[in-house]
Design a protein around this motif. Structure first.
Motif, PDB file in Angstrom:
ATOM      1  N   ASP A  72      22.280  40.484  18.691  1.00 58.34           N
ATOM      2  CA  ASP A  72      20.517  40.688  18.574  1.00 58.34           C
ATOM      3  C   ASP A  72      20.765  40.167  17.465  1.00 58.34           C
ATOM      4  OD1 ASP A  72      20.518  41.278  21.382  1.00 58.34           O
ATOM      5  OD2 ASP A  72      20.239  42.845  20.752  1.00 58.34           O
ATOM      6  N   VAL A  73      19.413  39.059  16.522  1.00 58.12           N
ATOM      7  CA  VAL A  73      19.735  38.649  15.290  1.00 58.12           C
ATOM      8  C   VAL A  73      18.176  39.580  14.877  1.00 58.12           C
ATOM      9  CG1 VAL A  73      18.958  36.502  14.008  1.00 58.12           C
ATOM     10  CG2 VAL A  73      20.489  37.221  16.243  1.00 58.12           C
ATOM     11  N   SER A  74      17.974  39.584  13.815  1.00 57.41           N
ATOM     12  CA  SER A  74      16.588  39.254  13.376  1.00 57.41           C
ATOM     13  C   SER A  74      16.787  39.057  11.859  1.00 57.41           C
ATOM     14  CB  SER A  74      16.317  41.117  12.974  1.00 57.41           C
ATOM     15  OG  SER A  74      17.995  41.346  12.214  1.00 57.41           O
ATOM     16  N   MET A  75      15.397  38.690  11.452  1.00 58.90           N
ATOM     17  CA  MET A  75      15.045  37.896  10.125  1.00 58.90           C
ATOM     18  C   MET A  75      14.033  38.273   9.362  1.00 58.90           C
ATOM     19  SD  MET A  75      16.595  35.350  11.041  1.00 58.90           S
ATOM     20  CE  MET A  75      15.749  34.383   8.996  1.00 58.90           C
ATOM     21  N   SER A  76      14.662  38.933   8.002  1.00 57.80           N
ATOM     22  CA  SER A  76      13.574  39.823   7.615  1.00 57.80           C
ATOM     23  C   SER A  76      12.887  38.786   6.227  1.00 57.80           C
ATOM     24  CB  SER A  76      13.775  41.093   7.032  1.00 57.80           C
ATOM     25  OG  SER A  76      14.428  41.926   7.828  1.00 57.80           O
TER      26      SER A  76
END
Length: 524
Positions: A451-455
């Motif tokens: 699971d990947v997230s960008m911020s």
């Protein structure tokens, strides 16, 4: 007849749905799970017509979408049907269970040789030699048919009793290779388990029967000494010793046994005995050492626990990086991986003028329409980008102007591997007069899911100013080794310094650490 419940998997990837009592047509009834691994679960089952107990190996339902996993599963059946031998587990049937496949095999009740060794500590040399003579005979039958097992170890040797005596059964031909046929393994992939890998296989050499003989020599040493030849320390160190060193005898090991270990573990494959020769030799050795007692379990070689891991360097030679990276990925328990892709990406011949900056064009969506909103793209799986035209190129030093007012993509370095992270990750951003665009690139070995997230972080205040935008369940396979998380767009307050942060969590691999990497800092 019960219908199978919805598939569920625990953090190790094992099936956790309750199939107890489920009937497979009018042929079999599942009773209880008795084992499992990375590809599925083994169940004790009952043949309804004969009332005989059998073992059924179920392929994980999520792997049914992976052509190579299904092909290996079906190939195992074909190999076992071809190899009829008293010391090889017999396959009986191929069945469908819900939306998955099952192999029906003989049920071997005595556990594995690994279990037996744990109970005993070590085995008397004669017993070890006789048990492995049986396995050598099984390998001889397989090698005559052109089959190389490739993962010979105590875990894959099952035990039962015939007329009161231990009887071995070789199993798990899931990654076996049929010689002179097209391979299902990625070229250059390393197959096997670190403690038992032949030195020629460390460099991705083609499998040969000699590799099985090498592994059997390690097992012989392990049964008599209580540990493999190079046990202890990280897997990369074990692999290095397979290549660079030779095993050392332990005090009290009979000379006849030690000689067989040396012959099997010769660095030159052509100098190792054939399986047939080894079977004869082991029976002779068993008679010679019939009165020798079992040795006390030997401690791990101290040299193996004091090796320090190599410090990654940006310009390491490709040959050194290849062996180190192969070993690091073995730590993760992955049996096969396309390592060469990573070597060429990490150690290409071109370099950018600024080693910390890769500038590449920002391009609009393939449709030519407006960029997707962050909220729409953040839905499960929606942010994956399979259209290469929508991805920032990773060629160093490339520049191009975008057609939608965005400047070039500015990307940080690809994530430098370390033990525990089988991925390369690279956050990128591009700027327009009124907004910024971000994307996270990832590449990994087959079998990894994340699971990947960008911020976006405000470096002046340390606060989160945009995101996280989530991309859940990115599954890396042989056919899809790369994924993008994004692109996403954000409107940020002016007059600050920012950085794009890419984070990921490995799904189903609780022992692996979370990952985080930052892109290039920029003023807005």
């Amino acid at each position: 007849m019960r219908t199978p419940p919805e598939a569920r998997y625990d953090t190790d990837g094992h099936y956790s749905g309750d199939l107890t009592g489920y009937r497979i047509g009018d042929a079999y009834e599942l009773i209880e799970p008795i084992g499992g691994g990375g590809t599925g679960t083994v169940w004790r089952a009952r043949a309804l017509k004969s009332e005989e107990f059998v073992a059924i190996k179920l392929l994980r339902e999520d792997l049914m979408a992976e052509p190579k996993a299904v092909n290996r599963f079906v190939q195992e059946r074909a190999i076992l049907l071809m190899l009829r031998h008293p010391h090889i587990v017999r396959v009986r049937d191929l069945v469908t269970v819900g939306t998955s496949l099952g192999l029906v095999m003989d049920l071997v009740e005595g556990g594995s040789l690994r279990d037996y060794l744990h109970e005993q500590g070590t085995l008397p040399p004669a017993e070890a030699a006789l048990l492995l003579a049986q396995i050598a005979e099984a390998l001889s039958a397989a090698h005559r048919r052109g089959v190389v097992h490739r993962d010979l170890k105590p875990d894959n040797i099952l035990l039962d009793r015939v007329d009161g005596e231990l009887h071995t059964r070789l199993t798990d031909f899931g990654i076996a290779r049929v010689l002179d046929t097209p391979s299902m393994t990625t070229p250059g992939a390393l197959i096997g388990t670190a403690n038992y890998v032949a030195p020629e296989a460390v460099y991705g050499g083609s499998p040969t029967p000699a590799a099985d003989i090498y592994a059997l020599g390690v097992v012989l040493f392990e049964l008599t000494a209580g540990r493999p030849t190079y046990a202890g320390g990280p897997a990369w160190a074990i692999l290095r010793r397979h290549v660079d060193e030779s095993p050392r005898p332990v005090p009290g090991m009979p000379e006849a046994v030690w000689k067989v270990v040396q012959e099997c573990m010769d660095k030159r494959p052509g100098r190792r005995p054939t399986a047939r020769e080894l079977a004869v030799t082991l029976r002779v050795v068993a008679r010679r050492v019939a009165d020798e007692p079992a040795l006390p379990p030997q401690p791990v070689d101290d040299r193996l626990t004091t090796i320090q891991p190599p410090v990654p360097r940006p310009r390491t030679s490709p040959s050194r990086s290849r062996s180190v990276l192969l070993a690091a990925l073995i730590v993760l328990g992955v049996l096969a991986f396309p390592a060469w892709q990573y070597i060429t990406r990490q150690h290409g011949t071109e370099t950018a003028a600024d080693p910390h900056v890769t500038a590449v064009p920002a391009v609009p969506p393939a449709s030519g329409g407006p960029a997707p909103s962050p909220h729409a793209a953040a839905s499960r799986g929606a942010a994956r980008t399979d259209d290469k035209s929508a991805r920032p190129s990773l060629q160093p030093g490339a520049h191009a102007e975008a057609s939608d007012a965005f400047g070039p993509w500015l990307c940080g370095n690809e994530y430098t591997w370390d033990i525990g992270h089988p991925v390369l990750a690279q956050p990128c951003h591009a700027v327009a007069p009124d907004r910024i665009r971000m994307v996270g690139r990832m590449q990994s070995i087959p079998g990894v899911q994340a699971d990947v997230s960008m911020s976006v972080l405000d470096l002046d205040t340390g606060g989160l100013v945009d995101g996280p935008h989530d991309c859940d369940g990115l599954m890396f396979t042989d056919l899809a080794p790369k994924h993008d998380c994004g692109p996403f767009e954000a409107r940020l307050p002016r007059g600050h310094r920012y950085v794009v942060v890419q984070k990921w969590v490995y799904t189903g691999r609780a022992l692996l650490p979370r990952g985080e990497v930052r892109g290039l800092e920029f003023d807005w």
